[in-house]
Structures are given as C-alpha cells and as structure tokens.
Enzyme design. Structure first.
Site, PDB file in Angstrom:
ATOM      1  N   CYS A  99     -17.092  51.529 -29.509  1.00 15.70           N
ATOM      2  CA  CYS A  99     -17.491  50.127 -29.708  1.00 15.70           C
ATOM      3  C   CYS A  99     -19.004  49.970 -29.690  1.00 15.70           C
ATOM      4  O   CYS A  99     -19.714  50.707 -29.016  1.00 15.70           O
ATOM      5  CB  CYS A  99     -16.918  49.262 -28.598  1.00 15.70           C
ATOM      6  SG  CYS A  99     -15.145  49.373 -28.474  1.00 15.70           S
ATOM      7  N   ARG A 129     -21.176  55.146 -34.959  1.00 17.33           N
ATOM      8  CA  ARG A 129     -20.518  55.410 -33.679  1.00 17.33           C
ATOM      9  C   ARG A 129     -19.004  55.491 -33.818  1.00 17.33           C
ATOM     10  O   ARG A 129     -18.325  55.967 -32.919  1.00 17.33           O
ATOM     11  CB  ARG A 129     -20.852  54.297 -32.677  1.00 17.33           C
ATOM     12  CG  ARG A 129     -22.292  54.290 -32.228  1.00 17.33           C
ATOM     13  CD  ARG A 129     -22.628  53.005 -31.522  1.00 17.33           C
ATOM     14  NE  ARG A 129     -21.874  52.844 -30.294  1.00 17.33           N
ATOM     15  CZ  ARG A 129     -22.348  53.069 -29.077  1.00 17.33           C
ATOM     16  NH1 ARG A 129     -23.581  53.466 -28.935  1.00 17.33           N
ATOM     17  NH2 ARG A 129     -21.603  52.898 -28.018  1.00 17.33           N
ATOM     18  N   TRP A 179     -13.585  49.991 -31.385  1.00 22.50           N
ATOM     19  CA  TRP A 179     -12.830  51.239 -31.488  1.00 22.50           C
ATOM     20  C   TRP A 179     -11.634  51.053 -30.553  1.00 22.50           C
ATOM     21  O   TRP A 179     -11.799  50.951 -29.341  1.00 22.50           O
ATOM     22  CB  TRP A 179     -13.724  52.394 -31.035  1.00 22.50           C
ATOM     23  CG  TRP A 179     -13.141  53.753 -31.209  1.00 22.50           C
ATOM     24  CD1 TRP A 179     -13.134  54.508 -32.346  1.00 22.50           C
ATOM     25  CD2 TRP A 179     -12.515  54.558 -30.196  1.00 22.50           C
ATOM     26  NE1 TRP A 179     -12.536  55.719 -32.101  1.00 22.50           N
ATOM     27  CE2 TRP A 179     -12.145  55.778 -30.792  1.00 22.50           C
ATOM     28  CE3 TRP A 179     -12.218  54.357 -28.847  1.00 22.50           C
ATOM     29  CZ2 TRP A 179     -11.513  56.793 -30.102  1.00 22.50           C
ATOM     30  CZ3 TRP A 179     -11.578  55.371 -28.149  1.00 22.50           C
ATOM     31  CH2 TRP A 179     -11.234  56.578 -28.778  1.00 22.50           C
ATOM     32  N   ASN A 196     -17.879  46.231 -24.479  1.00 20.03           N
ATOM     33  CA  ASN A 196     -17.695  47.678 -24.636  1.00 20.03           C
ATOM     34  C   ASN A 196     -17.222  48.221 -23.308  1.00 20.03           C
ATOM     35  O   ASN A 196     -17.814  47.880 -22.286  1.00 20.03           O
ATOM     36  CB  ASN A 196     -19.031  48.377 -24.923  1.00 20.03           C
ATOM     37  CG  ASN A 196     -19.465  48.238 -26.347  1.00 20.03           C
ATOM     38  OD1 ASN A 196     -18.832  47.545 -27.121  1.00 20.03           O
ATOM     39  ND2 ASN A 196     -20.565  48.884 -26.691  1.00 20.03           N
ATOM     40  N   GLY A 197     -16.245  49.084 -23.316  1.00 22.83           N
ATOM     41  CA  GLY A 197     -15.798  49.682 -22.066  1.00 22.83           C
ATOM     42  C   GLY A 197     -14.328  49.418 -21.847  1.00 22.83           C
ATOM     43  O   GLY A 197     -13.588  49.148 -22.803  1.00 22.83           O
ATOM     44  N   GLU A 199     -15.537  76.063 -31.671  1.00 24.94           N
ATOM     45  CA  GLU A 199     -16.319  75.029 -32.350  1.00 24.94           C
ATOM     46  C   GLU A 199     -15.921  74.944 -33.830  1.00 24.94           C
ATOM     47  O   GLU A 199     -15.813  73.854 -34.395  1.00 24.94           O
ATOM     48  CB  GLU A 199     -17.816  75.341 -32.177  1.00 24.94           C
ATOM     49  CG  GLU A 199     -18.782  74.405 -32.862  1.00 24.94           C
ATOM     50  CD  GLU A 199     -18.674  72.938 -32.421  1.00 24.94           C
ATOM     51  OE1 GLU A 199     -17.941  72.633 -31.481  1.00 24.94           O
ATOM     52  OE2 GLU A 199     -19.311  72.103 -33.075  1.00 24.94           O
ATOM     53  N   LYS A 217     -14.532  71.542 -35.477  1.00 26.41           N
ATOM     54  CA  LYS A 217     -15.174  70.895 -36.632  1.00 26.41           C
ATOM     55  C   LYS A 217     -14.154  70.677 -37.751  1.00 26.41           C
ATOM     56  O   LYS A 217     -14.110  69.620 -38.369  1.00 26.41           O
ATOM     57  CB  LYS A 217     -16.329  71.754 -37.191  1.00 26.41           C
ATOM     58  CG  LYS A 217     -17.590  71.771 -36.403  1.00 26.41           C
ATOM     59  CD  LYS A 217     -18.430  70.520 -36.499  1.00 26.41           C
ATOM     60  CE  LYS A 217     -18.160  69.584 -35.356  1.00 26.41           C
ATOM     61  NZ  LYS A 217     -18.860  69.803 -34.118  1.00 26.41           N
ATOM     62  N   GLU A 227     -11.701  67.874 -36.849  1.00 34.25           N
ATOM     63  CA  GLU A 227     -12.325  66.549 -36.798  1.00 34.25           C
ATOM     64  C   GLU A 227     -12.511  65.916 -38.166  1.00 34.25           C
ATOM     65  O   GLU A 227     -12.250  64.735 -38.337  1.00 34.25           O
ATOM     66  CB  GLU A 227     -13.722  66.647 -36.169  1.00 34.25           C
ATOM     67  CG  GLU A 227     -13.712  66.794 -34.682  1.00 34.25           C
ATOM     68  CD  GLU A 227     -15.131  66.842 -34.148  1.00 34.25           C
ATOM     69  OE1 GLU A 227     -15.388  66.169 -33.160  1.00 34.25           O
ATOM     70  OE2 GLU A 227     -15.984  67.544 -34.715  1.00 34.25           O
ATOM     71  N   HIS A 255      -0.780  87.703 -28.093  1.00 32.54           N
ATOM     72  CA  HIS A 255       0.019  87.170 -26.985  1.00 32.54           C
ATOM     73  C   HIS A 255       0.678  85.844 -27.336  1.00 32.54           C
ATOM     74  O   HIS A 255       1.048  85.086 -26.447  1.00 32.54           O
ATOM     75  CB  HIS A 255      -0.849  87.031 -25.732  1.00 32.54           C
ATOM     76  CG  HIS A 255      -1.429  88.323 -25.277  1.00 32.54           C
ATOM     77  ND1 HIS A 255      -0.663  89.317 -24.711  1.00 32.54           N
ATOM     78  CD2 HIS A 255      -2.688  88.810 -25.363  1.00 32.54           C
ATOM     79  CE1 HIS A 255      -1.440  90.364 -24.439  1.00 32.54           C
ATOM     80  NE2 HIS A 255      -2.675  90.084 -24.832  1.00 32.54           N
ATOM     81  N   LYS A 266     -18.896  58.447 -32.098  1.00 31.43           N
ATOM     82  CA  LYS A 266     -20.079  59.280 -31.829  1.00 31.43           C
ATOM     83  C   LYS A 266     -20.406  59.327 -30.339  1.00 31.43           C
ATOM     84  O   LYS A 266     -20.875  60.330 -29.831  1.00 31.43           O
ATOM     85  CB  LYS A 266     -21.275  58.724 -32.608  1.00 31.43           C
ATOM     86  CG  LYS A 266     -22.517  59.587 -32.541  1.00 31.43           C
ATOM     87  CD  LYS A 266     -22.348  60.835 -33.370  1.00 31.43           C
ATOM     88  CE  LYS A 266     -23.460  61.832 -33.167  1.00 31.43           C
ATOM     89  NZ  LYS A 266     -23.042  63.176 -33.594  1.00 31.43           N
TER      90      LYS A 266
HETATM   91  C1  F6R Z   1     -17.647  67.035 -31.898  1.00 36.72           C
HETATM   92  C2  F6R Z   1     -18.047  65.905 -31.158  1.00 36.72           C
HETATM   93  C3  F6R Z   1     -17.365  65.608 -29.841  1.00 36.72           C
HETATM   94  C4  F6R Z   1     -18.452  65.482 -28.783  1.00 36.72           C
HETATM   95  C5  F6R Z   1     -17.872  64.997 -27.461  1.00 36.72           C
HETATM   96  C6  F6R Z   1     -18.933  64.908 -26.394  1.00 36.72           C
HETATM   97  O1  F6R Z   1     -18.222  67.084 -33.143  1.00 36.72           O
HETATM   98  O2  F6R Z   1     -18.941  65.247 -31.560  1.00 36.72           O
HETATM   99  O3  F6R Z   1     -16.448  66.588 -29.484  1.00 36.72           O
HETATM  100  O4  F6R Z   1     -19.060  66.721 -28.641  1.00 36.72           O
HETATM  101  O5  F6R Z   1     -17.290  63.737 -27.631  1.00 36.72           O
HETATM  102  O6  F6R Z   1     -19.955  64.059 -26.790  1.00 36.72           O
HETATM  103  P1  F6R Z   1     -21.363  64.074 -26.101  1.00 36.72           P
HETATM  104  O7  F6R Z   1     -22.045  65.330 -26.469  1.00 36.72           O
HETATM  105  O8  F6R Z   1     -22.065  62.867 -26.621  1.00 36.72           O
HETATM  106  O9  F6R Z   1     -21.124  63.993 -24.630  1.00 36.72           O
END
Ligand code: F6R
Length: 635
Positions: A2, A27, A80, A106-107, A510, A514, A517, A533, A630
C-alpha cells in the site's frame, strides 16, 4: 504494498495526488482511490468527494477526469489487498457512516475484528471487508463525544484530538491520513511502525509513505517518528509525540537518489536495473575500495574500530532475495573472517528465537528498509538483549539497506547504505548485487583485522572485486542476447529446477525466486547434491535443469549431479565458464573463469536475464508482477 499520498495547500489536490500515486505504483497494488475536500469560500464546512477504482491507477485517473474531485485538501492510496479481496468497495479511502470523514491506511489493524464487533453493536454498518474501515467510524465516535463534552475548540483541533484518541485504541502497525469535511483546512496523519514522511513544499504540505511520491514536489522532508501524530494546515505543521506532547524537529533534505525514475530506452525497469549493475559495482568500489588503504583496514566503511571488536558470532535476518544475499554473506564471513554465521528467515526468527549467544552481531538486510518482518525481528532481538545491560549479551546491530532514509536507518545504530539508486522493478536485481558487495566488504574488513586469512587472499579478492564493473558490462550485454534466444525454449515450460552448491547454492535459490516472481513458472532451487534425495523424481524431458558449475571445491560434484539430471532426459543448461566441461550441457550460459568466491557476482546475471526474457516472451507485467510488492510493510 500500500502507498499513501496526502496534500494540503494552495493548488488543486487531485492532480497532485494522482501523480504521487503514480510514483508509488512500483510498490505493487491492486486498487486505488482518493478523497478531497473543497475549501468553502464563505467559511462554512467543506464537502468531501471520494473516488475509488479497482485495478490499475489508470482506471482511477479516468474516473477522476470524468467526475472530478475538487479541493485543495486530499488523501490518496494504492491498496495491496490484505483484508478483503481487491474490489472497489475494499479500496481506500474508507469513510464513516456520514461520509464526511475519510481515511487511508497502510499496515494492519490487528484488533480490527474486536473493534468492528463493538461498532456493529452500536449500529454501525460496514461497507467493506477491510481492517481499515473501523478507523473512520472510531474517529466519528470520538468526534461525537468531543462535541457532547462541549469540547470548545475549532474543528481542526477536534480532529487531531479524535485521531490521538483512536490511535491508542488501535493495535498493530499502521500509517494513516485523515480528512474531515467539517475541518476543510486540516490534514491529520499518524504512524506506528509503518513509514510516513511529511514533505514541506512551496505553498503546500504533503505526506507520503515513501520518498518517490514526494521527490517531484519537494526535497525538504520530515520523517515522522514512531507513535507521532501530526496536524497539517495551510499555515504549518504541528507534531505530537506518542504521549501527545508537542514536539519539534528540523526537516532534512532528500539525498537525490529518490528522483522519479525513468526507463530511458529500456522496455522495463527490471531490464534497465539489470544493466545498471555495473554502475552499482563501480560506485561501490569507488566509495569503499579506494586504492591506498592500510593492509589491516582495506575497506572504507563508516564504522568505528569498536564495531569490529570482540564479535564471536553473526546472525543475519532477512526475507526473500535479501536472505539469499545474506546466505552468500554467511559463506564469505565464515570463509574469510572465520566468524560462525547463521542466516534466519526474519519472519521465523520473531517466533522461534534461538538461544542468546554472547558477543553477537545481528545484521538485518533489507533493500527497502521497511520490511515489517525484518524490522520486527531486529526490534525483538534488541529488546531481549536490552535486559542484560552492558554485558556480552548487549545488542549489536547493523542494517544493510538501499534506502538510507528508511525505517531501518532510524531503528539500528549502524547502517551500510548499498547506494544502488532507486530500484523500481519489484523483482530485486541491482539491490541484490549491492547487498552481495556489502557482504564482500564486511568479510574483508573483519578478515583483515582478525588476520583470519592471508594478506594475499585479501589482495586477490580485492583485485577481483575491482575488475567487476568492466566485466559486468560485457557479461550483461552477452547474457541479454543469449537469454533472449534461450527463452524461446521456455514457451510451454511449467517447472524448472535450479542447482548450485556451496557459495552458489543461494544463487540457485535466487534464480528460482526470480523466475517464479515474474514469469509465474514453478521453480525450485536445490543444493545440487540434494537432488537425488527427492526432487529427481520430478525430472523429465519438459523440466529443464539449470546448473551453476563454477570451478572450485564443488565443481566436479556439481557436474556429476548435473549428469544425473541429464540421464533423466532433462534439458540441461549450464552456467559455467566456457570450454570447461561444457560438453556436459545441452546449452551453456558462459560466465568468466573467476575464483569461486567471486563467482556469485557473475552467476546471478544469467539468472536475472533468463527470467526477464522468459517473462517478457509471455507478455507479463514484469515491473509489477501480480500479488507482489516492492516493500512488504505488513507481517
Ligand atoms: C525478490 C524480492 C523480495 C524481497 C523481500 C525482502 O525479488 O524483491 O523477495 O527481497 O520481500 O524485501 P526487502 O529487501 O525490502 O526487505
């Protein structure tokens, strides 16, 4: 997640609110809305307009253009979904029963069900499924009581008092902005454990949950402290602390990185940010690895010597991609500095506290600096150590972030700013590289002071880091092309397995994250030796395996694990140096032959670009993938 924007000033609020919301789009959100109050010219009460729309912001813009939202005072929100589906009726702002009070939040209001029941008993009818809707009703109730108590003051101060009274009834973490048509020259904002910043513009005051929403309008900001409530009028700002006492603080200036970002000629922010990684590396090296530093202090970090002294253990708390950076970091800290290091999911750490260990440095890694789980885990750790006073159990904390103005910077005493510049794409790329570099620096800084590895090892690693920026440019350009071609093989792919070992196991994780996501393809990362395994049962012709095989202690092992996959007909893609055992792979994504310790900085590039091109091929919304945000400011 949000986003909040609010304004009070001399110009029409709605264009400014919509522009601010646009800057918060990155975001992640699923609906949006604004509410405005028109200043009366004759001193009477104003009138409140509320417009909300499901889906992309463009829907709200069209609605506001068509139906109008007049007034110089307003609040806006991108939502969100947490409580209640992404539907217009759940979009913010929410109003009280009279429709004269509007709130964005927000929250999460954790005690919302109790409050809702209480209000329902009093006859209030709720129109949404959200936790937020209790707030305007509670404010209305307090305003009623204040009127009955003959609270002789002007309406703006009544609204302030009502918000202060409601704040203490709310449990959870939140940031709110409130307007009331009876007080058309008043904006009241409040925060508890969720970010909120006030902006001081020319002839106007603004408020937002994140700096990009303010950057286009003003560079003078006043970040609100936890528990504060602020009253904004055209004449000025009044700040009140958690006890309701008036407080004063000077504003600060934005440091320049938060300017609204532009895609330049790239199709997506994510691609632009992948390309920016060589600049991220160059800036980091210029700043932290200048030539001529003493042998026992080879990294220019902003810490006193006492920061490095007496550390026996390190614990790293983070989520998602930041956790993967922490895993590479743990490997480096153990290998070079000899410090036992454990990595935790921040969300687990909060509720599964490990036993306290003495002389422990706790590192929180968060690019946004706002991740609720990470902040809460750091807070919990500081609190449980505080009871020991000046002993070996005292809390020692470091935050690694890309947002030096964020909440983590106000919460922990030591901060490493990775300085990667604004990252708009929801999928973290250049901030991941920045986090990795922060850990390389830490490992070197500790190792040199502790003499836990040879001077030559430190020189070799430093030199490899110095050649990173130039090599990265070449690598990114090369893998952009290779990945674009290779992505054609993934048109119908449903599942992908990523394998890595040792320092490249987190890079396999990672790579899988990616891909999930942004392309919504199911992907898993495994330590290569673990495949037999269980996961090997999944392998068949349609399940590609991407194996990271870089020369080093586990090279041969990864190759034989890769052979096991190939024997099950899986298409095998190698991320490996050219010419070294390349016959093992059906396809190769070649990376330079560097030391295994530095290899994650290269092996991650094909992971990012392949995910990007697979998602681009599928025509997906790469910069704002579904359901993602984000900065994840809720637990
Ligand atoms: C992956 C991604 C998320 C963040 C996670 C933590 O591309 O962006 O997995 O890494 O939400 O976010 P931060 O780094 O802001 O604590």
């Amino acid at each position: 997640m949000c986003g909040i924007v609010a304004v009070i000033g001399s110009r029409e609020a709605s264009p400014l609110l919509l522009e601010g919301l646009k800057r918060l789009e990155y975001r992640g959100y699923d609906s949006s809305g604004i509410a405005t109050v028109e200043f009366p010219t004759d001193g009477s009460r104003g009138s409140l307009t509320c417009k909300r729309a499901n889906g992309k912001l463009v829907n709200l813009v069209q609605l506001v253009n068509k139906e109008g939202a007049p007034g110089h005072l307003g609040i806006g929100h991108t939502r969100w979904a947490t409580h209640g589906k992404p539907e217009e009726r759940n979009a913010h702002p929410h109003r009280d029963s009279s429709g004269g009070i509007a709130v964005v939040q927000n929250g999460i209001i954790e005690n919302h069900s109790v409050l809702r029941k209480e209000l329902e008993v009093e006859g209030i009818q709720f129109l949404s499924d959200t936790d937020t809707e209790v707030i305007p009703h509670l404010i209305a109730r307090e305003l009623n009581l204040l009127t009955k108590d003959d609270f002789k003051t002007e309406k703006g101060l009544m609204l302030l008092e009502a918000v202060q009274r409601v704040s203490v009834q709310l449990e959870g973490a939140y940031a709110v902005a409130v307007i009331w048509e009876d007080a058309p020259e008043t904006l009241v904002v409040a925060r508890r454990q969720a970010p909120l910043l006030i902006g001081l513009g020319e002839g106007e005051f603004l408020c937002a949950s994140d700096t990009p929403a303010l950057a286009g309008f003003t560079r003078t900001i006043l970040p609100m402290e936890d528990g504060e409530v602020a009253l904004l009028t055209p004449l000025g700002i009044e700040l009140y602390d958690i006890q309701g006492k008036r407080t004063q603080r000077s504003p600060t200036l934005l440091n320049g990185q938060e300017d609204v970002v532009n895609k330049r000629n790239f199709r997506h922010f994510m691609l632009k940010e992948i390309y920016e990684q060589s600049e991220t590396a160059r800036l980091w090296i210029d700043r932290h690895l200048p030539l001529g530093l003493p042998e026992d202090s080879p990294v220019a970090y902003p810490f006193k010597e006492s920061f490095y002294e007496g550390i026996e253990r390190i614990q790293i708390l983070a989520c998602g991609t930041s956790r993967h950076a922490g895993m590479v970091g743990a490997y480096l800290l153990e290998k070079f500095a000899g410090i036992p290091t454990t990595v935790f999911y921040a969300s687990e750490f909060r509720y599964t506290k490990p036993p306290l260990t003495p002389n422990t440095l706790t590192i929180g890694v968060t690019q946004s600096g706002e991740t609720a789980d990470t902040l809460a885990a750091l807070g919990m750790e500081a609190e449980r150590r505080a009871q020991y006073g000046e002993t070996a159990f005292i809390s020692r904390q470091l935050g690694i972030t890309n947002r030096s103005e964020s909440s983590i910077a106000r919460q922990v005493p030591n901060i490493l700013d990775i300085g990667a510049g604004m990252e708009v794409g929801v999928a973290a790329t250049k901030t991941f590289l920045g986090q990795l570099l922060a850990f390389y620096g830490l490992a070197l800084a500790f190792a040199a002071r502790r003499k836990s590895c040879s001077a030559q090892e430190i020189i070799d690693l430093t030199n490899e880091l110095r050649s990173l920026p130039n090599q990265l440019i070449e690598q990114i350009e090369k893998h952009d092309q290779i990945s674009e071609t290779m992505a054609q093989h993934f048109v119908d792919t449903q599942n992908v397995i990523f394998l890595g070992r040792g320092i490249n196991y987190p890079i396999a994780l990672e790579g899988a994250l990616k891909l999930k996501e942004i392309s919504y393809i199911h992907a898993e990362g495994y330590p290569a030796g673990e495949m037999k395994h269980g996961p090997i049962a999944l392998l068949e012709r349609d399940v590609p395996v991407i194996a990271i095989a870089t020369p080093g202690v586990v090279f041969e092992k990864v190759l034989s694990n890769a052979q096991e996959a190939k024997a099950r007909d899986a298409r095998l893609i190698g991320v490996a140096p050219d010419g070294v055992a390349t016959e093992t792979f059906d396809d190769l994504m070649p990376i330079p032959e560097v030391s295994e310790f530095i290899s994650p900085l290269y092996s991650v590039i094909p992971m990012q670009l392949l995910s990007y091109h697979i998602a681009a091929n599928r025509g997906l919304d790469i910069d704002q993938p579904r359901n993602l945000a984000k900065s994840v400011t809720v637990e």
